[in-house]
Design a protein around this motif. Structure first.
Motif, PDB file in Angstrom:
ATOM      1  N   ALA A 104       0.942  -1.155   0.037  1.00 54.45           N
ATOM      2  CA  ALA A 104       0.070  -0.128   0.036  1.00 54.45           C
ATOM      3  C   ALA A 104       0.810   1.236  -0.082  1.00 54.45           C
ATOM      4  O   ALA A 104       0.564   2.353  -0.679  1.00 54.45           O
ATOM      5  CB  ALA A 104      -1.011   0.101   1.182  1.00 54.45           C
ATOM      6  N   GLU A 105       1.967   1.442   0.815  1.00 58.73           N
ATOM      7  CA  GLU A 105       2.847   2.174   0.861  1.00 58.73           C
ATOM      8  C   GLU A 105       3.532   2.676  -0.544  1.00 58.73           C
ATOM      9  O   GLU A 105       3.544   3.567  -1.108  1.00 58.73           O
ATOM     10  CB  GLU A 105       3.861   2.260   1.891  1.00 58.73           C
ATOM     11  CG  GLU A 105       3.455   2.437   3.202  1.00 58.73           C
ATOM     12  CD  GLU A 105       4.549   2.489   4.259  1.00 58.73           C
ATOM     13  OE1 GLU A 105       5.703   2.830   3.869  1.00 58.73           O
ATOM     14  OE2 GLU A 105       4.319   2.189   5.457  1.00 58.73           O
ATOM     15  N   LYS A 106       3.918   1.550  -1.421  1.00 58.71           N
ATOM     16  CA  LYS A 106       4.634   1.627  -2.569  1.00 58.71           C
ATOM     17  C   LYS A 106       3.530   2.066  -3.602  1.00 58.71           C
ATOM     18  O   LYS A 106       3.615   2.986  -4.366  1.00 58.71           O
ATOM     19  CB  LYS A 106       4.891   0.230  -3.086  1.00 58.71           C
ATOM     20  CG  LYS A 106       5.899   0.062  -4.135  1.00 58.71           C
ATOM     21  CD  LYS A 106       6.424  -1.329  -4.397  1.00 58.71           C
ATOM     22  CE  LYS A 106       7.566  -1.499  -5.353  1.00 58.71           C
ATOM     23  NZ  LYS A 106       7.981  -2.723  -5.671  1.00 58.71           N
ATOM     24  N   ALA A 107       2.108   1.593  -3.566  1.00 57.74           N
ATOM     25  CA  ALA A 107       1.295   2.264  -4.295  1.00 57.74           C
ATOM     26  C   ALA A 107       0.868   3.443  -4.109  1.00 57.74           C
ATOM     27  O   ALA A 107       0.859   4.192  -5.296  1.00 57.74           O
ATOM     28  CB  ALA A 107      -0.229   1.190  -4.296  1.00 57.74           C
ATOM     29  N   ALA A 108       1.057   3.954  -2.974  1.00 55.32           N
ATOM     30  CA  ALA A 108       0.857   5.195  -2.754  1.00 55.32           C
ATOM     31  C   ALA A 108       1.768   6.339  -3.459  1.00 55.32           C
ATOM     32  O   ALA A 108       1.596   7.392  -3.895  1.00 55.32           O
ATOM     33  CB  ALA A 108       0.656   5.553  -1.231  1.00 55.32           C
ATOM     34  N   LEU A 109       3.045   5.689  -3.242  1.00 59.52           N
ATOM     35  CA  LEU A 109       4.105   6.614  -3.876  1.00 59.52           C
ATOM     36  C   LEU A 109       3.959   6.689  -5.428  1.00 59.52           C
ATOM     37  O   LEU A 109       4.289   7.736  -6.052  1.00 59.52           O
ATOM     38  CB  LEU A 109       5.547   5.885  -3.591  1.00 59.52           C
ATOM     39  CG  LEU A 109       6.037   6.060  -2.167  1.00 59.52           C
ATOM     40  CD1 LEU A 109       7.205   5.308  -1.855  1.00 59.52           C
ATOM     41  CD2 LEU A 109       6.203   7.414  -1.879  1.00 59.52           C
ATOM     42  N   ILE A 110       3.516   5.519  -6.048  1.00 58.31           N
ATOM     43  CA  ILE A 110       3.386   5.421  -7.473  1.00 58.31           C
ATOM     44  C   ILE A 110       2.431   6.292  -7.871  1.00 58.31           C
ATOM     45  O   ILE A 110       2.417   6.882  -8.942  1.00 58.31           O
ATOM     46  CB  ILE A 110       3.210   4.001  -7.919  1.00 58.31           C
ATOM     47  CG1 ILE A 110       4.438   3.175  -7.753  1.00 58.31           C
ATOM     48  CG2 ILE A 110       2.887   4.011  -9.427  1.00 58.31           C
ATOM     49  CD1 ILE A 110       4.461   1.676  -7.830  1.00 58.31           C
ATOM     50  N   ASP A 111       1.192   6.409  -7.147  1.00 59.70           N
ATOM     51  CA  ASP A 111      -0.121   7.201  -7.329  1.00 59.70           C
ATOM     52  C   ASP A 111       0.331   8.664  -7.389  1.00 59.70           C
ATOM     53  O   ASP A 111      -0.189   9.161  -8.291  1.00 59.70           O
ATOM     54  CB  ASP A 111      -1.161   6.781  -6.483  1.00 59.70           C
ATOM     55  CG  ASP A 111      -2.012   5.653  -6.595  1.00 59.70           C
ATOM     56  OD1 ASP A 111      -1.944   4.897  -7.867  1.00 59.70           O
ATOM     57  OD2 ASP A 111      -2.760   5.038  -5.920  1.00 59.70           O
ATOM     58  N   THR A 112       1.129   8.961  -6.350  1.00 58.34           N
ATOM     59  CA  THR A 112       1.436  10.373  -6.289  1.00 58.34           C
ATOM     60  C   THR A 112       2.356  10.772  -7.491  1.00 58.34           C
ATOM     61  O   THR A 112       2.418  11.750  -8.289  1.00 58.34           O
ATOM     62  CB  THR A 112       2.523  10.657  -5.015  1.00 58.34           C
ATOM     63  OG1 THR A 112       1.509  10.303  -3.957  1.00 58.34           O
ATOM     64  CG2 THR A 112       2.664  12.161  -4.978  1.00 58.34           C
ATOM     65  N   PHE A 113       3.314   9.921  -7.782  1.00 58.76           N
ATOM     66  CA  PHE A 113       4.291  10.013  -9.156  1.00 58.76           C
ATOM     67  C   PHE A 113       3.368  10.239 -10.316  1.00 58.76           C
ATOM     68  O   PHE A 113       3.644  10.952 -10.931  1.00 58.76           O
ATOM     69  CB  PHE A 113       5.089   9.037  -9.078  1.00 58.76           C
ATOM     70  CG  PHE A 113       6.058   9.020 -10.277  1.00 58.76           C
ATOM     71  CD1 PHE A 113       7.340   9.592 -10.452  1.00 58.76           C
ATOM     72  CD2 PHE A 113       5.584   8.304 -11.246  1.00 58.76           C
ATOM     73  CE1 PHE A 113       7.932   9.726 -11.478  1.00 58.76           C
ATOM     74  CE2 PHE A 113       6.547   8.203 -12.678  1.00 58.76           C
ATOM     75  CZ  PHE A 113       7.384   8.964 -12.749  1.00 58.76           C
ATOM     76  N   ASN A 114       2.506   9.333 -10.378  1.00 60.64           N
ATOM     77  CA  ASN A 114       1.594   9.316 -11.660  1.00 60.64           C
ATOM     78  C   ASN A 114       0.714  10.534 -11.744  1.00 60.64           C
ATOM     79  O   ASN A 114       0.597  11.124 -12.994  1.00 60.64           O
ATOM     80  CB  ASN A 114       0.752   7.998 -11.721  1.00 60.64           C
ATOM     81  CG  ASN A 114       1.734   6.911 -12.012  1.00 60.64           C
ATOM     82  OD1 ASN A 114       2.552   7.065 -12.620  1.00 60.64           O
ATOM     83  ND2 ASN A 114       1.003   5.776 -11.793  1.00 60.64           N
ATOM     84  N   SER A 115       0.191  11.028 -10.557  1.00 56.30           N
ATOM     85  CA  SER A 115      -0.624  12.195 -10.630  1.00 56.30           C
ATOM     86  C   SER A 115       0.202  13.542 -10.956  1.00 56.30           C
ATOM     87  O   SER A 115      -0.522  14.338 -11.664  1.00 56.30           O
ATOM     88  CB  SER A 115      -1.536  12.504  -9.203  1.00 56.30           C
ATOM     89  OG  SER A 115      -0.612  12.543  -8.336  1.00 56.30           O
ATOM     90  N   GLU A 116       1.363  13.326 -10.405  1.00 53.29           N
ATOM     91  CA  GLU A 116       2.225  14.662 -10.702  1.00 53.29           C
ATOM     92  C   GLU A 116       3.017  14.416 -12.134  1.00 53.29           C
ATOM     93  O   GLU A 116       3.152  15.577 -12.906  1.00 53.29           O
ATOM     94  CB  GLU A 116       3.506  14.619  -9.855  1.00 53.29           C
ATOM     95  CG  GLU A 116       2.914  15.141  -8.291  1.00 53.29           C
ATOM     96  CD  GLU A 116       4.192  14.859  -7.319  1.00 53.29           C
ATOM     97  OE1 GLU A 116       5.223  14.402  -7.707  1.00 53.29           O
ATOM     98  OE2 GLU A 116       3.950  15.136  -6.298  1.00 53.29           O
ATOM     99  N   SER A 117       2.761  13.521 -12.624  1.00 57.94           N
ATOM    100  CA  SER A 117       3.279  13.162 -14.233  1.00 57.94           C
ATOM    101  C   SER A 117       2.247  13.788 -14.988  1.00 57.94           C
ATOM    102  O   SER A 117       2.622  14.078 -16.328  1.00 57.94           O
ATOM    103  CB  SER A 117       3.667  11.738 -14.512  1.00 57.94           C
ATOM    104  OG  SER A 117       4.654  11.416 -13.564  1.00 57.94           O
ATOM    105  N   THR A 118       0.974  13.928 -14.664  1.00 58.37           N
ATOM    106  CA  THR A 118      -0.123  14.146 -15.572  1.00 58.37           C
ATOM    107  C   THR A 118      -0.268  15.895 -15.653  1.00 58.37           C
ATOM    108  O   THR A 118      -1.020  16.351 -16.181  1.00 58.37           O
ATOM    109  CB  THR A 118      -1.171  13.450 -15.438  1.00 58.37           C
ATOM    110  OG1 THR A 118      -1.857  13.914 -14.044  1.00 58.37           O
ATOM    111  CG2 THR A 118      -1.105  11.995 -15.477  1.00 58.37           C
ATOM    112  N   ARG A 119       0.275  16.252 -14.631  1.00 55.22           N
ATOM    113  CA  ARG A 119       0.425  17.821 -14.889  1.00 55.22           C
ATOM    114  C   ARG A 119       0.637  18.579 -15.652  1.00 55.22           C
ATOM    115  O   ARG A 119       1.836  18.322 -16.418  1.00 55.22           O
ATOM    116  CB  ARG A 119       0.647  18.425 -13.311  1.00 55.22           C
ATOM    117  CG  ARG A 119      -0.152  17.918 -12.158  1.00 55.22           C
ATOM    118  CD  ARG A 119       0.587  18.553 -10.993  1.00 55.22           C
ATOM    119  NE  ARG A 119      -0.129  17.818  -9.638  1.00 55.22           N
ATOM    120  CZ  ARG A 119       0.403  18.030  -8.388  1.00 55.22           C
ATOM    121  NH1 ARG A 119       1.343  18.714  -8.212  1.00 55.22           N
ATOM    122  NH2 ARG A 119      -0.325  17.387  -7.490  1.00 55.22           N
TER     123      ARG A 119
END
Length: 99
Positions: A84-99
């Protein structure tokens, strides 16, 4: 859209830095979970690989079946938190990548 080669190079460098940061953050994940009775503690890394195991004297009161169940459930809980911690890091990375 980029207008110059310099802008493109800067953008790619920033993405490489962000990927490096993500990789390092995922590598630092270590989760520790203790069984409800406190007899077993399991530590796992970000890949849910066990990296530490600790028992207290409380395991002496457990039957072999209860010990196995406690160990497996505690390890499973630690693994779930690490993923879950790893997934949260990836989700944050992905959401920042779409900006």
């Amino acid at each position: 859209m980029v207008e110059t080669m310099d802008e493109l190079i800067t953008r790619v460098q920033q993405q490489v830095y962000r990927l490096t940061d993500l990789q390092e953050a995922m590598g630092r994940i270590v989760v520790s979970e203790t069984s409800p009775d406190g007899s077993v503690t399991v530590e796992v890394d970000g890949n849910a690989t066990p990296v530490g195991l600790n028992f207290t004297g409380g395991i002496n009161r457990l039957s072999p079946e209860d010990f196995e169940k406690t160990l497996v459930e505690t390890a499973r809980a630690a693994a779930a938190r690490a993923i879950a911690e790893k997934a949260a890091l990836i989700d944050t990375f992905n959401s920042e990548s779409t900006r």
